[in-house]
Design a protein around this motif. Structure first.
Motif, PDB file in Angstrom:
ATOM      1  N   PHE A 160      47.277 135.332  16.951  1.00 28.93           N
ATOM      2  CA  PHE A 160      46.575 134.170  17.485  1.00 28.93           C
ATOM      3  C   PHE A 160      47.474 132.932  17.461  1.00 28.93           C
ATOM      4  N   LEU A 212      43.674 141.354   9.420  1.00 27.04           N
ATOM      5  CA  LEU A 212      43.447 139.908   9.436  1.00 27.04           C
ATOM      6  C   LEU A 212      44.769 139.137   9.516  1.00 27.04           C
ATOM      7  N   VAL A 248      42.074 134.649  21.489  1.00 22.65           N
ATOM      8  CA  VAL A 248      41.097 135.253  20.580  1.00 22.65           C
ATOM      9  C   VAL A 248      40.961 136.756  20.831  1.00 22.65           C
ATOM     10  N   ILE A 249      40.804 137.142  22.085  1.00 25.58           N
ATOM     11  CA  ILE A 249      40.610 138.566  22.396  1.00 25.58           C
ATOM     12  C   ILE A 249      41.877 139.361  22.091  1.00 25.58           C
ATOM     13  N   GLY A 264      44.980 142.822  15.893  1.00 27.23           N
ATOM     14  CA  GLY A 264      44.595 142.976  14.489  1.00 27.23           C
ATOM     15  C   GLY A 264      43.860 144.278  14.236  1.00 27.23           C
ATOM     16  N   LEU A 265      42.961 144.644  15.138  1.00 26.28           N
ATOM     17  CA  LEU A 265      42.220 145.908  14.988  1.00 26.28           C
ATOM     18  C   LEU A 265      43.160 147.108  15.030  1.00 26.28           C
ATOM     19  N   GLY A 280      46.339 139.768  12.972  1.00 26.32           N
ATOM     20  CA  GLY A 280      45.505 139.094  13.969  1.00 26.32           C
ATOM     21  C   GLY A 280      45.709 137.591  13.963  1.00 26.32           C
ATOM     22  N   THR A 301      42.343 139.661  18.318  1.00 22.68           N
ATOM     23  CA  THR A 301      41.379 140.614  17.756  1.00 22.68           C
ATOM     24  C   THR A 301      41.821 142.048  18.013  1.00 22.68           C
TER      25      THR A 301
END
Length: 179
Positions: free
Chosen positions: A40, A33, A46-47, A53-54, A36, A50
């Protein structure tokens, strides 16, 4: 009325099982988080944020497991386990506090149950980290040899002992039928 109580208890039990199962992921989720959000805010979209972050969360989990499995010092293992257990315990405390608000009228007892739940969730996270990392799994050494073989003289305790060439003879099978 009875069906509603049974369904509520089933949902509560399912939530607690998920809490214990997912407790180990509190730190990787926080890392994911945080990274990510940073991605951002720096313009990844956003993509992209994400995905970044993943990846950061997965790397954090596997790095901790690898570090826990490779470190032999009990103090360092305890520190790594605490890095996972403390945030899980805090999350467990607040989750049990929220769930107990539905069932327990006394504020003091809610905090007692939440403290017990937080402790149990924290221990669960540390145990899961150790289990995932394969802690305590030592490679087995297998020694194969003949019981009646003479061993080389002069071999030290750390050196392998090999049978001498005179005892390692095998007889050739005979071509005559047994009878």
């Amino acid at each position: 009325m009875t069906l509603g109580i049974v369904v509520s208890l089933f949902g509560l039990g399912t939530a607690l099982v998920l809490l214990f199962t997912l407790a180990i992921y509190a730190v990787p989720f926080f890392v994911a988080l945080t990274i990510g959000m940073w991605a951002f805010e720096t313009g990844a979209g956003v993509i992209g944020a994400t995905l970044v972050g993943l990846v950061a969360g997965v790397v954090a989990l596997f790095a901790a497991q690898l570090l826990f499995a490779s470190v032999r010092s009990l103090v360092l293992r305890a520190v790594i386990a605490l890095l996972f257990a403390v945030p899980a315990a805090v999350a467990g405390y607040h989750a049990v506090l929220g769930i107990s608000a539905l069932l327990v009228p006394s504020e003091a007892w809610r905090h007692v149950f939440a403290a017990i739940g937080g402790f149990v969730v924290g221990v669960s996270a540390a145990v899961q980290l150790a289990a995932f990392a394969g802690a305590g799994a030592q490679p087995m050494q297998v020694t194969v040899g003949r019981r009646d073989a003479e061993f080389a003289e002069g071999a030290g305790p750390d050196q392998p002992r090999l049978p001498s060439p005179s005892t390692a003879r095998l007889t050739a099978p005979s071509s005559e039928p047994r009878g």
